[in-house]
Design a protein around this motif. Structure first.
Motif, PDB file in Angstrom:
ATOM      1  N   TRP A  41      -4.433   6.759  -1.640  1.00  7.58           N
ATOM      2  CA  TRP A  41      -3.636   5.541  -1.597  1.00  7.58           C
ATOM      3  C   TRP A  41      -3.842   4.717  -2.852  1.00  7.58           C
ATOM      4  CZ3 TRP A  41      -8.317   6.028   0.731  1.00  7.58           C
ATOM      5  CH2 TRP A  41      -9.265   5.026   0.483  1.00  7.58           C
ATOM      6  N   SER A  42      -2.942   3.763  -3.036  1.00  9.86           N
ATOM      7  CA  SER A  42      -3.053   2.812  -4.137  1.00  9.86           C
ATOM      8  C   SER A  42      -2.512   1.475  -3.668  1.00  9.86           C
ATOM      9  CB  SER A  42      -2.263   3.299  -5.356  1.00  9.86           C
ATOM     10  OG  SER A  42      -2.400   2.378  -6.437  1.00  9.86           O
ATOM     11  N   GLU A  77      -6.673  11.488   2.599  1.00  6.37           N
ATOM     12  CA  GLU A  77      -5.685  10.425   2.392  1.00  6.37           C
ATOM     13  C   GLU A  77      -5.915   9.801   1.031  1.00  6.37           C
ATOM     14  OE1 GLU A  77      -3.692   6.744   4.812  1.00  6.37           O
ATOM     15  OE2 GLU A  77      -5.878   6.920   4.886  1.00  6.37           O
ATOM     16  N   ARG A 123      -0.816  11.801   2.869  1.00  2.00           N
ATOM     17  CA  ARG A 123      -1.800  12.774   3.358  1.00  2.00           C
ATOM     18  C   ARG A 123      -1.316  14.198   3.089  1.00  2.00           C
ATOM     19  NH1 ARG A 123      -4.236  10.472   9.118  1.00  2.00           N
ATOM     20  NH2 ARG A 123      -4.870   8.424   8.311  1.00  2.00           N
ATOM     21  N   ASP A 170       0.635   5.331   0.218  1.00  2.00           N
ATOM     22  CA  ASP A 170      -0.340   6.350   0.578  1.00  2.00           C
ATOM     23  C   ASP A 170       0.356   7.644   0.966  1.00  2.00           C
ATOM     24  OD1 ASP A 170       0.055   6.530   3.623  1.00  2.00           O
ATOM     25  OD2 ASP A 170      -0.336   4.391   3.375  1.00  2.00           O
ATOM     26  N   ARG A 183       0.854  -1.197   0.000  1.00  2.00           N
ATOM     27  CA  ARG A 183       0.000   0.000   0.000  1.00  2.00           C
ATOM     28  C   ARG A 183       0.885   1.240   0.000  1.00  2.00           C
ATOM     29  NH1 ARG A 183      -3.066   3.537   3.637  1.00  2.00           N
ATOM     30  NH2 ARG A 183      -5.274   3.623   3.011  1.00  2.00           N
TER      31      ARG A 183
END
Length: 341
Positions: free
Chosen positions: A186-187, A184, A177, A175, A173
């Motif tokens: 994410w991918s 947030e 912020r 991510d 993951r």
């Protein structure tokens, strides 16, 4: 307190973890397996408010209701100013991941008990710097990463060592912020570097290792093999075969050499190991492979159902150690956990 009541929270956590994994698999079902590299496009980037973002959204709604109720232009101005800041933050947060390329790097093999270092390379090609990126595998995460414009950086994940075997990396993951922490993005990544963990070497001659008396080098010899001969050192001789005791007495370098070329071929045999436990036998063979390689010997390896013919050099060493690592096992997905757990 009843014993069965103690396990209720743990069962609930496991159930929630399974539901979460199922939801992630359903959400990412359209994504192709990444393999060696991944490119983050718009179709695989997700964004939601954080707790601070939901709090700000609630404050904006209250301010909007108050502005409408009292018809206060300054309150309207402040409300829509906060809305504009939140909108710009959404745009900046989303593009902090957009266009990144993440690729696997070779994972150095380790011995059982050593920490695993998993390197991944993050590259930026859109011409803008990236800030405060976090790469995670299970509970483990890297330190916040920064990538300069048109540059790259290497992220290293340190994972607990699961023991001997061949492993693949589970879902990752990425991510962030950045910049305000109210959103947030994410991918999910499915990069698949191969992780090889060799057995921990154990000296067969060490009583604590469960072994018996062995030869001075801890290597298996053939019956009737002629004793080693001592000759003067010649340039190119392996350093592991230097007789340091002779050097201490005479001040001249000598090396140990087998009486014949055939006698110099060693067989490291599973059946010859002085242990009954399979893992201990593998660890003893691992020690012997390392010792034979350091001494520059020509050696072969015999395992149940597999024989590696005598050879020498780094490639042969790696082949033997890999055979020990994958002996009677199949590649499995690594289960990350906190180190020391």
């Amino acid at each position: 307190m009843r014993p069965d009541s103690v396990s209720v929270p743990s069962r609930s956590r496991r159930r929630m973890a399974r539901l979460r994994d199922d939801a992630i698999r359903w959400i990412t079902r359209r994504h192709a397996h990444d393999g060696a590299a991944a490119h983050l496009g718009r179709d695989r980037i997700y964004i939601l408010p954080t707790r601070a973002g939901y709090t700000l959204l609630g404050i904006i709604l209250v301010m909007l209701l108050g502005s409408i109720n009292y018809s206060n232009n300054m309150a309207f101005l402040l409300t829509f100013l906060l809305v504009g800041i939140g909108h710009n933050a959404m745009w900046y947060t989303h593009r902090n991941l957009l266009g990144l390329r993440i690729a696997t790097l070779p994972v150095p093999p380790v011995f059982a008990g050593q920490p695993l270092q998993i390197p991944l390379r993050l590259e930026e090609a859109a011409g803008r710097a990236r800030e405060a990126l976090n790469l995670r595998v299970g509970p483990q995460a890297t330190k916040p990463l920064a990538i300069p414009a048109q540059g790259s950086t290497t992220a290293t994940l340190t994972l607990a060592n699961p023991g001997r075997g061949i492993y693949s990396l589970p879902r990752q993951r990425l991510d962030t912020r950045y910049p305000l922490g109210i959103l947030e993005v994410w991918s999910w990544l499915t990069l698949a570097p191969e992780i090889v963990v060799y057995p921990a070497p154990i000296d067969p001659g060490d009583p604590q290792g469960g072994g018996g008396d062995q030869s001075e080098q801890g290597l298996a010899r053939r019956e009737g093999e002629a004793p080693d001969q001592i000759r003067p050192y010649r340039p190119g001789d392996p350093p592991g075969r230097i007789v340091w005791k002779a050097y201490a007495r005479s001040g001249k370098l000598h090396v140990r050499e087998a009486a014949s070329g055939q006698g110099d071929r060693l067989w490291l045999d599973w059946e010859a190991m002085p242990a009954s436990d399979p893992e201990t036998r593998l660890s003893m063979l691992c020690h012997q492979v390392l010792a034979a390689h350091n001494e520059g010997r020509i050696y072969g390896l015999r395992l149940p159902g597999q024989t590696l013919e005598p050879a020498q050099g780094p490639a042969h060493r790696a082949h033997c150690l890999r055979s020990l690592a994958q002996f009677q096992t199949e590649p499995v997905e690594l289960q990350p956990q906190a180190r020391g757990a």
